[in-house]
Structures are given as C-alpha cells and as structure tokens.
Design a protein around this motif. Structure first.
Motif, PDB file in Angstrom:
ATOM      1  N   GLY A 296    -101.363  14.341  44.211  1.00  0.00           N
ATOM      2  CA  GLY A 296    -102.524  15.018  43.816  1.00  0.00           C
ATOM      3  C   GLY A 296    -103.457  14.606  44.478  1.00  0.00           C
ATOM      4  N   THR A 297    -104.726  15.043  44.139  1.00  0.00           N
ATOM      5  CA  THR A 297    -105.602  14.627  45.344  1.00  0.00           C
ATOM      6  C   THR A 297    -107.375  14.550  44.182  1.00  0.00           C
ATOM      7  OG1 THR A 297    -105.714  15.991  46.869  1.00  0.00           O
ATOM      8  CG2 THR A 297    -107.728  14.752  46.365  1.00  0.00           C
ATOM      9  N   LEU A 298    -107.950  13.255  43.846  1.00  0.00           N
ATOM     10  CA  LEU A 298    -109.078  12.555  43.639  1.00  0.00           C
ATOM     11  C   LEU A 298    -110.350  13.014  44.010  1.00  0.00           C
ATOM     12  CD1 LEU A 298    -109.464  12.173  40.739  1.00  0.00           C
ATOM     13  CD2 LEU A 298    -109.333   9.263  41.877  1.00  0.00           C
ATOM     14  N   ILE A 299    -110.794  13.556  43.036  1.00  0.00           N
ATOM     15  CA  ILE A 299    -112.438  13.468  43.731  1.00  0.00           C
ATOM     16  C   ILE A 299    -113.173  13.439  42.830  1.00  0.00           C
ATOM     17  CG2 ILE A 299    -114.338  15.963  44.817  1.00  0.00           C
ATOM     18  CD1 ILE A 299    -111.777  17.554  44.441  1.00  0.00           C
ATOM     19  N   GLY A 300    -114.018  12.644  43.654  1.00  0.00           N
ATOM     20  CA  GLY A 300    -114.928  11.739  42.533  1.00  0.00           C
ATOM     21  C   GLY A 300    -116.446  11.150  44.205  1.00  0.00           C
ATOM     22  N   ASN A 301    -117.255  10.397  44.083  1.00  0.00           N
ATOM     23  CA  ASN A 301    -118.062   9.567  44.362  1.00  0.00           C
ATOM     24  C   ASN A 301    -118.015   9.012  45.537  1.00  0.00           C
ATOM     25  OD1 ASN A 301    -118.223   7.578  42.866  1.00  0.00           O
ATOM     26  ND2 ASN A 301    -119.594   8.488  41.572  1.00  0.00           N
ATOM     27  N   LYS A 302    -116.931   8.506  45.389  1.00  0.00           N
ATOM     28  CA  LYS A 302    -116.262   7.258  46.578  1.00  0.00           C
ATOM     29  C   LYS A 302    -115.598   8.244  48.028  1.00  0.00           C
ATOM     30  CE  LYS A 302    -114.907   3.975  44.868  1.00  0.00           C
ATOM     31  NZ  LYS A 302    -115.496   3.617  43.722  1.00  0.00           N
ATOM     32  N   SER A 303    -116.375   8.114  49.373  1.00  0.00           N
ATOM     33  CA  SER A 303    -115.032   8.337  50.300  1.00  0.00           C
ATOM     34  C   SER A 303    -114.255   7.324  50.452  1.00  0.00           C
ATOM     35  CB  SER A 303    -115.581   8.701  51.341  1.00  0.00           C
ATOM     36  OG  SER A 303    -114.955   9.694  52.770  1.00  0.00           O
ATOM     37  N   GLU A 304    -113.077   7.548  50.573  1.00  0.00           N
ATOM     38  CA  GLU A 304    -111.943   6.543  51.189  1.00  0.00           C
ATOM     39  C   GLU A 304    -111.433   7.041  52.500  1.00  0.00           C
ATOM     40  OE1 GLU A 304    -109.467   5.353  48.307  1.00  0.00           O
ATOM     41  OE2 GLU A 304    -111.040   5.412  46.171  1.00  0.00           O
ATOM     42  N   GLY A 305    -111.242   5.777  52.983  1.00  0.00           N
ATOM     43  CA  GLY A 305    -110.756   6.476  54.250  1.00  0.00           C
ATOM     44  C   GLY A 305    -111.524   6.885  55.151  1.00  0.00           C
ATOM     45  N   LYS A 306    -111.481   6.721  56.815  1.00  0.00           N
ATOM     46  CA  LYS A 306    -112.360   6.813  57.646  1.00  0.00           C
ATOM     47  C   LYS A 306    -112.103   8.017  58.463  1.00  0.00           C
ATOM     48  CE  LYS A 306    -114.496   2.771  58.233  1.00  0.00           C
ATOM     49  NZ  LYS A 306    -113.652   1.635  57.638  1.00  0.00           N
ATOM     50  N   GLY A 307    -113.025   8.703  59.186  1.00  0.00           N
ATOM     51  CA  GLY A 307    -112.482   9.621  60.877  1.00  0.00           C
ATOM     52  C   GLY A 307    -112.069  11.248  59.785  1.00  0.00           C
ATOM     53  N   ILE A 308    -111.289  11.598  60.722  1.00  0.00           N
ATOM     54  CA  ILE A 308    -111.301  12.869  59.913  1.00  0.00           C
ATOM     55  C   ILE A 308    -110.571  13.159  59.134  1.00  0.00           C
ATOM     56  CG2 ILE A 308    -110.571  15.547  61.485  1.00  0.00           C
ATOM     57  CD1 ILE A 308    -111.656  14.731  63.539  1.00  0.00           C
ATOM     58  N   LYS A 309    -110.522  13.891  58.375  1.00  0.00           N
ATOM     59  CA  LYS A 309    -109.421  14.021  57.054  1.00  0.00           C
ATOM     60  C   LYS A 309    -109.114  15.743  56.296  1.00  0.00           C
ATOM     61  CE  LYS A 309    -111.325  10.926  53.693  1.00  0.00           C
ATOM     62  NZ  LYS A 309    -111.908  10.137  52.014  1.00  0.00           N
ATOM     63  N   ALA A 310    -109.754  16.891  56.889  1.00  0.00           N
ATOM     64  CA  ALA A 310    -108.748  17.483  57.067  1.00  0.00           C
ATOM     65  C   ALA A 310    -109.730  19.275  57.052  1.00  0.00           C
ATOM     66  CB  ALA A 310    -109.550  18.552  54.924  1.00  0.00           C
ATOM     67  N   ILE A 311    -108.868  19.698  57.623  1.00  0.00           N
ATOM     68  CA  ILE A 311    -109.936  20.714  57.859  1.00  0.00           C
ATOM     69  C   ILE A 311    -109.988  22.479  57.475  1.00  0.00           C
ATOM     70  CG2 ILE A 311    -109.064  22.909  60.550  1.00  0.00           C
ATOM     71  CD1 ILE A 311    -107.791  20.372  61.483  1.00  0.00           C
ATOM     72  N   ALA A 312    -110.617  23.263  56.745  1.00  0.00           N
ATOM     73  CA  ALA A 312    -110.651  24.559  56.800  1.00  0.00           C
ATOM     74  C   ALA A 312    -110.690  25.602  57.466  1.00  0.00           C
ATOM     75  CB  ALA A 312    -111.157  24.238  55.063  1.00  0.00           C
ATOM     76  N   ALA A 313    -111.191  26.955  57.504  1.00  0.00           N
ATOM     77  CA  ALA A 313    -111.362  27.940  57.867  1.00  0.00           C
ATOM     78  C   ALA A 313    -112.219  29.018  56.911  1.00  0.00           C
ATOM     79  CB  ALA A 313    -110.371  28.525  58.685  1.00  0.00           C
ATOM     80  N   LYS A 314    -112.671  29.897  57.230  1.00  0.00           N
ATOM     81  CA  LYS A 314    -113.378  30.866  56.278  1.00  0.00           C
ATOM     82  C   LYS A 314    -113.864  32.333  56.538  1.00  0.00           C
ATOM     83  CE  LYS A 314    -118.192  31.444  53.392  1.00  0.00           C
ATOM     84  NZ  LYS A 314    -118.875  30.934  53.861  1.00  0.00           N
ATOM     85  N   ASP A 315    -113.074  33.045  56.910  1.00  0.00           N
ATOM     86  CA  ASP A 315    -112.651  34.521  57.534  1.00  0.00           C
ATOM     87  C   ASP A 315    -114.223  35.809  56.977  1.00  0.00           C
ATOM     88  OD1 ASP A 315    -110.717  33.507  59.177  1.00  0.00           O
ATOM     89  OD2 ASP A 315    -109.505  34.782  57.219  1.00  0.00           O
TER      90      ASP A 315
END
Ligand code: ADP
Ligand code: ASP
Ligand code: MG
Length: 452
Positions: A296-315
């Motif tokens: 799964g995905t862990l969301i916390g107060n640290k960002s790991e990894g660099k560069g572009i991570k994801a894309i989303a879109a809002k209609d």
C-alpha cells in the motif's frame, strides 16, 4: 481528569481502520473485513455504505424531489431486496437472520415514510444517512454472531460541522471521547463514516466520499497511532487507474503530496481528508482489502524519493478571466477581485496573471452568475467551462531541472489554458479542456514514468 487520563491510556495504541463501499460491498466482503479487524488491537472501525447504496439513495431522493413516487418506490424496493439477499448470505443462524430482517425493515420503513411528506434538503440528508447506518449495524451483528466483541458508536453522537460547514474538532473530540469512555474495555468500536450533524444538530454528511474524511477526523480526535484507509486498490497510484493503463502504487508520500493529489482528483482519498491527519501528525496508510498483504501507501511527514511522483486530474472546472488593462496593475485590484469570491464563499484553485488580465479557476459554480455580475464592475469577464486541472505532484525543488520540459513535451498536442508552477514545491497544475484530459494523462504517464 481521571476520565481523560484513562482515555489517554486507551488511545496510545488505538488504530482507525476505514473500509470503503466496495470493501463492505457484499456479504462475502463484510466477512472478510470482519477477519481483517479481528486482530486484538484496539481500534475504531469506520465504515462506508455498501457500494451502490449511496447512489441508490441519491436516486431515491431525486425521485422524491420530483414527486415521482412510483419511481421512488421502485428504487426503494430494489434496494431493500438487495439487503435481504445480503442478510441471507451473511448470517448463519435463524436468530441473526431474523435480527437482520428486523433491521432492514426498520430502515426501509423509515425511508418509505418520506414518500408521503414534503421533501426538502433535510429529508434528503436523512435518507442519505441510511447507507452507513445499515452497513455498520450489519457488521456489528455479524461480529456478534461470530462471538467477536464490538460496540456500535453512533457517528451522529459526535461527528459535527460548524456554521461554516467545517468540522467542529473540539466538539468531535469531546463527544467521541465520551462515547468511548461510556463503553470502556472493548477492542472494536464500529462507527459510520460520511454522516454527521450540522451546526443546528440536523443530520448532514461530509459530502460524497466523505468516509475518508470521517476516518481522518476520528484519528485526529483520538490521537490514533495510525489511520488506515482500506479500499479496492493497493494504495495511491502514480496516475488515475481509471483513465491510464500501467499505473503503479507509490510506497510513501508526504502529507502535502497526498493532500495535493486528493484535492486535485485522486478519488482514493476525499479531497479534505489529509488535513486533519497532517495537523495531528498521524500517519495514514492506504491498504487494499482485496489484497491485504500488498504494502500500500504510507502517508507521513516525510517525503521519500525525488522528482515527479504522481499525476491526478480534477474535472468540472470553470475558468474566469477578468480583463482590465487600466486597473490590473493598480494596487488593491486583486483584493477587490478576491473579495468577491470570498463574499460568495467560493474558493479559487488556480490563478494566473498577465499585465492586462487575471484568470482564476473554481469548481463550485453555485454563485457563478452573481460572481460574474460583480466582477464586471472591474473589466470584461469571460467564463470557460468543461475544463480539467491536471496536477503533477512531486518534489520539484530537489531535481527540478528538465521536468518542465518533459511535462510540456508530453502536452505538445494539447492546448493548455492555464499553468501554475512554483506555488508550492510539490505541484505543477495545468488547465486543459476535459475532452483532452485522457490524452494529457496518458501522454504525461509515458513521458514522465515510462521513458525515464
Ligand atoms: P472506497 O469506496 O473504498 O472509498 P473509492 O472508489 O472512493 O473507494 O476510491 C478508490 C478508487 O479510486 C480506486 O478504485 C481507483 O479507481 C480510484 N483512483 C483514482 N485515482 C487514483 C489514484 N491515483 N490511485 C489509486 N486509486 C485511484
Ligand atoms: N457512502 C458515501 C459515498 O458513497 C461515503 C463514502 O463512501 O465515503 O459517497
Ligand atoms: Mg471513497
């Protein structure tokens, strides 16, 4: 004081586990969730309505608004029938099957009563609340048939919004603590996601997809060890899996990155659901009910990894351009423009300026006509609709070189209406026609993730 002290001890190792509509979408799924929550660790389990139920309730309310009683009755009976099948498959003993039937009868008698009366927003909210009330009661009964101890805690006793429609955190905390302390010594507290009361104490909800928000508010209120959002996919993917093939889950995200993705359309999380967890600094874990072993995905107060991570879109985005060569550079102009949006409680998502014009986007168009009328005092106003914001999220400061080029190369055949870059280090937003959204997401996926 004594009570608070006891509570502090309980909450230290308490989890919040939220299961979405698909996760509790059938008798089989409810049984699987019961297995997942029966771990011995104290927890508050937050449930959505079984999948399809809220949509059916919305449909029923729609018929009732139009005074189409025949349509409403048919939809009510269809939904009731589905629940009878669930009861048959869920419970083993005649005693529990009878309890289940009684439960369904009481909720559906309540829903049917509205077909005779006047129908307003108040009645609609009361109908929409039935889905979560049913799913949680069914889970509670199932656990008890399996001799697993649990307590049903009514969300309507603690979840509340204030006069601005914002969660009343103080009230939620006080009342949830009281509910738990009145039922000490249990491991599993089951409650409803989505439903709440408004500032007047009337039944309300946290908007579609709001169970994630409930879970986050509950987690913050009890200072939970972790908030788990269990759904039908193995975490936050790097692009919208409903639109793009070849997406993959992201192992870790910072609160800010996750908040941007949720706000800009990643349906896996309600747009506002990251904020309470972020403020309380409680990790949020996204897990797949159908594949519990997946990380799964862990969301916390640290960002790991660099560069572009994801894309989303809002209609369903509307752009408003105010053109006023004379006034734009005059100081105070922007304030006047923003005040108009503030008066109509309409928040702005994107903003770009030029020497002669300012463009903003909104997603709430309830007061569009009034806003446009007021803006006309300051210049010519143009409105564009059927737009989507494509939002690219990542850590752009760390390795920002070259990313803008890759983004624009990917979009070379797409007309871009607005760009927002530099507002935060996590986000580049682009406004495109909704008709071009799929092409934009697919092409960005190829350029940013597949050809690296
Ligand atoms: P639940 O009923 O559990 O709340 P939702 O349907 O609200 O589930 O959210 C999960 C869905 O979100 C997934 O099935 C997926 O189609 C959709 N989704 C959209 N964008 C993303 C993304 N970036 N990552 C993961 N899922 C996403
Ligand atoms: N049942 C509600 C909905 O379908 C809330 C949720 O599932 O999060 O929108
Ligand atoms: Mg959801």
């Amino acid at each position: 004081m004594v009570i608070l002290h006891t509570f502090t001890k309980i909450r230290k190792y308490m989890l919040v586990q939220k299961f979405g509509g698909t996760s509790v979408g059938s008798a089989e799924r409810i049984k699987e969730v019961a297995r997942l929550i029966h771990t011995g660790q104290p927890k508050i389990v937050v449930l959505s309505a079984m999948s399809g139920t809220t949509n059916s309730l919305v449909e029923i309310a729609g018929y009732l608004y139009k005074k189409n009683h025949e349509g409403a009755n048919e939809a009510i009976l269809n939904l009731e029938e589905k629940y009878h099948t669930v009861i048959d498959e869920l419970f083993e003993s005649d005693a529990y099957k009878a309890k289940g039937r009684e439960l369904i009868q009481s909720h559906f008698t309540y829903i049917k009563a509205f077909t005779q009366d006047m129908f307003t927003l108040f009645e609609e909210k009361a109908i929409l609340a039935q889905g979560e009330l049913l799913s949680t009661a069914l889970m509670h009964y199932y656990l008890s048939e399996q001799h697993i101890d649990s307590v049903l805690v009514p969300a309507l006793n603690f979840m509340r919004t204030d006069k601005d429609g914002e969660p009343d955190l103080f009230y939620i905390k006080e009342n949830l603590q009281r509910e738990i302390e009145n039922n000490p010594g249990h491991h599993i507290y089951v409650t409803q996601g989505y439903i709440s009361r408004n500032a007047f104490g009337e039944i309300d909800n946290l908007k579609r997809g709001g169970s994630d928000y409930s879970a986050s508010l509950i987690g913050a209120a009890i200072q939970a060890e972790e908030i788990q959002i269990w759904t039908d996919i193995d975490g936050m993917h790097n692009n919208d899996p409903r639109v793009v093939d070849n997406t993959h889950p992201i192992a870790t995200l910072s609160f800010d990155e996750a908040a941007e993705l949720a706000y800009f359309g990643a349906k896996i999380l309600h747009p506002a659901s990251v904020q309470p967890a972020k403020i309380a600094n409680i990790p949020v874990r996204l897990k797949n009910t159908m594949q519990p072993e997946a990380a799964g995905t862990l969301i916390g107060n640290k960002s790991e990894g660099k560069g572009i991570k994801a894309i989303a879109a809002k209609d369903d985005i509307t752009a408003i351009k105010i053109k006023s060569g004379r006034m734009l550079l005059a100081h105070g102009f922007m304030r006047k423009v923003f005040e108009i949006f503030e008066t109509y409680k309409t928040s702005i998502d994107m903003i770009t300026t030029s020497e002669v014009a300012v463009s903003v986007t909104i997603d709430d168009t309830r007061y569009l006509n009034d806003i446009v009328e007021e803006l006309k005092k300051y210049g010519t106003v143009e409105v564009d609709q059927n737009l989507s914001i494509v939002c690219v999220v990542g850590d752009f400061i760390a390795e920002s070189k070259g990313y803008a080029l890759k983004i624009f190369q990917a979009l070379e055949n797409i007309s871009i209406r607005m760009i927002s870059y530099g507002g935060s280090k996590h986000n580049v937003s682009l406004l495109v026609n909704t008709a071009d959204k799929k092409e934009a997401l697919v092409s960005l996926n190829q350029n940013l993730f597949e050809h690296v």
